[in-house]
Scaffold this motif. Structure first.
Motif, PDB file in Angstrom:
ATOM      1  N   LYS A 288      46.245  39.903  48.512  1.00  0.00           N
ATOM      2  CA  LYS A 288      46.904  41.172  48.166  1.00  0.00           C
ATOM      3  C   LYS A 288      48.410  41.102  48.394  1.00  0.00           C
ATOM      4  CE  LYS A 288      43.073  44.313  48.357  1.00  0.00           C
ATOM      5  NZ  LYS A 288      42.425  45.511  48.906  1.00  0.00           N
TER       6      LYS A 288
ATOM      7  N   HIS B 159      50.093  38.769  47.664  1.00  0.00           N
ATOM      8  CA  HIS B 159      50.615  38.124  46.461  1.00  0.00           C
ATOM      9  C   HIS B 159      50.295  38.923  45.195  1.00  0.00           C
ATOM     10  CE1 HIS B 159      52.156  34.347  48.237  1.00  0.00           C
ATOM     11  NE2 HIS B 159      51.355  34.706  49.207  1.00  0.00           N
ATOM     12  N   GLY B 160      49.885  40.166  45.382  1.00  0.00           N
ATOM     13  CA  GLY B 160      49.750  41.065  44.238  1.00  0.00           C
ATOM     14  C   GLY B 160      48.467  40.941  43.443  1.00  0.00           C
ATOM     15  N   ALA B 161      47.479  40.226  43.966  1.00  0.00           N
ATOM     16  CA  ALA B 161      46.250  40.048  43.198  1.00  0.00           C
ATOM     17  C   ALA B 161      45.317  41.248  43.344  1.00  0.00           C
ATOM     18  CB  ALA B 161      45.519  38.787  43.649  1.00  0.00           C
ATOM     19  N   GLY B 162      44.567  41.510  42.283  1.00  0.00           N
ATOM     20  CA  GLY B 162      43.459  42.468  42.330  1.00  0.00           C
ATOM     21  C   GLY B 162      42.164  41.689  42.243  1.00  0.00           C
ATOM     22  N   THR B 163      41.049  42.404  42.275  1.00  0.00           N
ATOM     23  CA  THR B 163      39.785  41.688  42.213  1.00  0.00           C
ATOM     24  C   THR B 163      38.899  42.217  41.090  1.00  0.00           C
ATOM     25  OG1 THR B 163      37.880  40.946  43.535  1.00  0.00           O
ATOM     26  CG2 THR B 163      38.694  43.149  43.982  1.00  0.00           C
ATOM     27  N   ILE B 164      38.050  41.365  40.569  1.00  0.00           N
ATOM     28  CA  ILE B 164      37.050  41.781  39.585  1.00  0.00           C
ATOM     29  C   ILE B 164      35.692  41.333  40.103  1.00  0.00           C
ATOM     30  CG2 ILE B 164      38.669  41.457  37.665  1.00  0.00           C
ATOM     31  CD1 ILE B 164      36.733  39.047  36.858  1.00  0.00           C
ATOM     32  N   ASP B 165      34.632  41.788  39.454  1.00  0.00           N
ATOM     33  CA  ASP B 165      33.313  41.286  39.802  1.00  0.00           C
ATOM     34  C   ASP B 165      32.510  41.076  38.530  1.00  0.00           C
ATOM     35  OD1 ASP B 165      31.273  40.389  41.421  1.00  0.00           O
ATOM     36  OD2 ASP B 165      30.559  42.372  41.973  1.00  0.00           O
TER      37      ASP B 165
ATOM     38  N   ILE C  55      46.410  37.955  33.939  1.00  0.00           N
ATOM     39  CA  ILE C  55      45.749  38.603  35.075  1.00  0.00           C
ATOM     40  C   ILE C  55      45.974  37.724  36.307  1.00  0.00           C
ATOM     41  CG2 ILE C  55      43.497  37.467  34.809  1.00  0.00           C
ATOM     42  CD1 ILE C  55      42.158  40.154  35.482  1.00  0.00           C
ATOM     43  N   LYS C  56      46.064  38.390  37.443  1.00  0.00           N
ATOM     44  CA  LYS C  56      46.079  37.661  38.711  1.00  0.00           C
ATOM     45  C   LYS C  56      44.936  38.243  39.507  1.00  0.00           C
ATOM     46  CE  LYS C  56      49.996  37.886  40.866  1.00  0.00           C
ATOM     47  NZ  LYS C  56      51.257  37.680  41.611  1.00  0.00           N
ATOM     48  N   ARG C  57      43.825  37.527  39.587  1.00  0.00           N
ATOM     49  CA  ARG C  57      42.642  38.118  40.212  1.00  0.00           C
ATOM     50  C   ARG C  57      42.028  37.166  41.232  1.00  0.00           C
ATOM     51  NH1 ARG C  57      39.706  34.525  40.062  1.00  0.00           N
ATOM     52  NH2 ARG C  57      37.704  34.091  39.113  1.00  0.00           N
ATOM     53  N   TYR C  58      41.437  37.792  42.270  1.00  0.00           N
ATOM     54  CA  TYR C  58      40.618  37.002  43.178  1.00  0.00           C
ATOM     55  C   TYR C  58      39.173  37.457  43.047  1.00  0.00           C
ATOM     56  CZ  TYR C  58      40.742  40.934  46.515  1.00  0.00           C
ATOM     57  OH  TYR C  58      40.615  42.167  47.121  1.00  0.00           O
TER      58      TYR C  58
ATOM     59  N   ILE D 218      45.570  32.615  38.491  1.00  0.00           N
ATOM     60  CA  ILE D 218      46.684  33.289  37.818  1.00  0.00           C
ATOM     61  C   ILE D 218      46.651  32.850  36.361  1.00  0.00           C
ATOM     62  CG2 ILE D 218      49.173  33.627  37.759  1.00  0.00           C
ATOM     63  CD1 ILE D 218      49.245  32.844  40.739  1.00  0.00           C
TER      64      ILE D 218
END
Lengths: 484, 484
Positions: free
Chosen positions: A53, A55-61, A115-118, A146
């Motif tokens: 977070k 580093h500005g990432a959001g998350t998906i599932d 997108i930037k996602r974890y 990223i």
């Protein structure tokens, strides 16, 4: 006891009376996490997510299973390790094997360009489990990626900064981050005379250089049909490692300069090393030409973080040279074509990502805790509400309600008339720092006793100041902990 | 663009060139969660977990699949909805159908006598999905259970206090918590002349009273072979609801007094209502004799929380009288024999628990957000590091490293020379509150510009004060938010 017996009897009679015929176990290669293990797991995830977070990432599932065809032709030989679901009518489904392929499917399906996602979730592999070494059939992956059309190596460098921040924060001991580039390897194979169709085999031989001596790797190459001359030439290159000076040396290497591919890789590595210097992890990074990474889908920079020290000296035996605190702990790279392989029109989105080896991290931290003999708290309870006298259940309930309303973490025994000693023992066993004590003298004077479990100090506090007094003390504790 | 085209071409040529033949979808009844949905989901989980921890609970985890036989004979007719895994050699496995049966298996397997645990995880049911109403084949359950041999109704009351705290905190609108007792229902059936073997059918008919008028429920009872007299007698009882006064009334009900079972249930309800009064949710609780709950394994108190208001008036159509903001949102009860059904010697552990209907909560909150037109941030980024001039990439990297080291959430564009306008737009679109701006004048004077995105105000700050200045401003923001 009477009641327990009765209940047990009832249970035996009730239901299907099928007791006894069950095998009480989890499926092969899987495990439950108990309260302690979960407390460790939560701390690790918390550290990692905070970094993601930052580093500005959001998350998906994504769902735990995918259409079987989504996973087809993605994992080469390892496809046999995929868990399939039974055909119960309807679609053919398989449990996800990693998080990268579902991510690429998601990107293509939703036509996402950047997108930037974890994504932290469990994946499934019908592998031979080696649970003592932390290898399970159900295990966590913890990925950050990223995606987007950007200028070279900026996102790649940030991925490594993220790895650096996480490994530092988790205090796992010394580590080094190895970097290389797939194009670099391909270029080396080409200029050394390895035929195109043998690149993958050569690559998988090189990949073993971290565990085997060069002689053995060379033998494997010869076995796979490379000439001795080619193998020896490759051997010279892939045993090199260093920093910016090695890049400069190779940029003027007569043989290598004939490969556009190698030069493109080298120039990106040069840039990456420069950026990592600015990101202050220059001394942790090694340009290591033996780094190959197993997966097929990488197209450019590849990286791997390796623990070098032994933060823990556990009593676990070395198995084939592996100890708990040493070895690969994170890895990743650039895969610019995977999303395109899902897009009907082949439109691709360049991606770079890294996967943190959380299962190994759990094993290491569990071993550390065991070695230290430290206690892990499995609850956050701050106050235990107790009474030394009988018939104070309702008063305890009134007090605990006040505490809950004030957002203080509080518990009390679920008994009408628990014994004082057992209540105090509970506090010590569970690591609860304070007890609020109510008895007739307190009730008469409209006070409570506040006991500090560690010091056994007790103070009398007017009831109306109870919440404030406890909050003040908790705040002081918190500040002390934050400073450490 | 050139690069994109090339990459796309490469993707088409590369791999198996299998593009186009994929069906790009998730399996039937499942969905991906995008960044926004995940942000909502995380907020909900955060609220719920904070509450669970406030009550001293820890968490455990179990594998996503169990041995098939572990789930056998646990769900009656619904067993046909269990997902089985394909027989790939080895054990027969099934995906978990709920979290309660794995919990009971875990308790029996580890011989645990007392635990207060929550478990938030996905479960799987091959049901007919109704995704517009938030019904999926893969969905979250969110359970807290208190197990142990305790005095009556103390843990049960805390479960309801937990439901109350969570529903209040999530601001889902008005709700009522219905309570009843399985023994009470059984007693009513018995004294009204319902034969033992028809209890379950009578129970499932009564369960429909929240959706159907009494006439229809009565018709179902007659159909199932109850006499009209019995049905009518049952009807009088199960349409009663109220509070402590109803309990008193029934405790002296001549007919009911003949049932030990009903009296035991009533006395526990009396105690439960008393405790809930002390826990300050008296006005939210209703003793509702029509409450039956579907599951077979309940043995005592049962409860269900129902939304009564409409926190949202969504534009979704009513489907069979259901609207998004109305209906059951949590449920649970006491199940004292389930653990024993797994224990070889039938030793049981009394349990009480409650399950929060998080999928419905997600649907409601998503609808609320849509109705409000509010923006959900999908990142927590506090500072965007930008430059209006070319060739400031390395300076941006230096600045952002300082910010990350100071634990400030920061991002920057992954381009060498991004346009100023697009950088400022990114801040506004992503809701990033501050931008740090660096250009030649700042570089010369060793300063940076700090821009507040909302107000467009810009101040010049000496470089060495940058971190402190930003931290101070963020702290003020945070305090303001906390006060609201």
């Amino acid at each position: 006891e009477e009641v327990t017996k009765l209940l047990a009897l009832k249970a035996q009679l009730g239901e299907d009376a099928s007791s006894g015929k069950f095998v009480l176990k989890t499926p092969k290669g899987t495990r439950d996490y108990n309260l302690k293990q979960m407390a460790i797991r939560e701390n690790v995830f918390d550290t990692i997510i905070k970094c993601f977070k930052r580093h500005g990432a959001g998350t998906i599932d994504t769902p735990v299973f995918e259409l079987k065809e989504t996973l087809t032709n993605k994992y080469g030989e390892d496809s046999k390790l995929i868990y399939d679901l039974k055909d119960q009518g309807g679609e053919m489904l398989s449990l996800r094997y990693d998080l990268t392929v579902p991510f690429a499917r998601y990107m293509a399906m939703n036509k996402i360009q950047t997108i930037k996602r974890y994504h932290i979730a469990k994946v499934y592999r019908r592998d031979n489990p080696a649970m003592t070494r932390g290898r399970y059939r159900e295990f966590y992956q913890c990925d950050i990626d990223i995606a987007g059309q950007y200028d070279p190596m900026i996102a790649d460098a940030e991925c490594l900064r993220i790895v650096y921040e996480i490994l530092s924060a988790l205090k796992l001991g010394d580590f080094v981050i190895k970097v290389n580039d797939r194009r670099m390897l391909d270029g080396v194979f080409a200029v050394c005379g390895c035929p195109d169709e043998k690149f993958r085999q050569a690559c998988s031989a090189v990949d073993k250089l971290d565990k085997l001596p060069w002689e053995d790797v060379k033998a494997e190459m010869l076995e796979k049909g490379l000439t001795e001359e080619t193998a020896d030439k490759i051997g010279v290159y892939v045993q090199m490692s260093g920093g910016q000076e090695l890049v400069e040396h190779l940029l003027s290497d007569k043989l290598l300069m004939t490969s556009k591919c190698a030069m493109a890789g080298l120039n990106d590595i040069k840039l990456l090393l420069r950026y990592l210097q600015i990101y202050q992890l220059g001394n942790k990074v090694s340009f290591d030409m033996s780094l190959a990474r197993g997966l097929d889908y990488y197209t450019g920079a590849i990286f791997e973080a390796v623990l070098t020290g032994t933060a823990v000296n556990t009593n676990q035996p070395r198995i084939k040279g592996e100890t708990v605190g040493v070895g690969s702990i994170a890895g990743g790279g650039r895969y610019d074509n995977l999303v395109g392989s899902f897009d009907p029109k082949g439109r691709s989105v360049p991606c770079v990502g890294v996967s943190i080896g959380v299962e190994r991290i759990f094993s290491i931290l569990e071993a550390q805790l065991k070695a230290d003999g430290r206690k892990t708290r499995t609850n956050d309870t701050e106050v235990y509400v107790i009474s030394p006298q009988k018939n104070f259940l309702e008063e305890r309930m009134q007090i605990i309600t006040e505490l809950w309303k004030a957002n203080i973490k509080a518990e009390m025994p679920y008994k009408r008339n628990p014994k004082l000693l057992s209540q105090l023992q509970t506090c010590e066993e569970r690591g609860i720092p304070y007890a609020v004590i109510i008895a007739s003298s307190e009730k008469e004077t409209n006070t409570v006793k506040l006991r500090t479990i560690d010091t056994r100090e007790e103070v009398s506090i007017p009831r109306e100041n109870m919440v404030k007094e406890i909050k003040d003390r908790l705040q002081i504790c918190k500040n002390n902990t934050d400073q450490n």
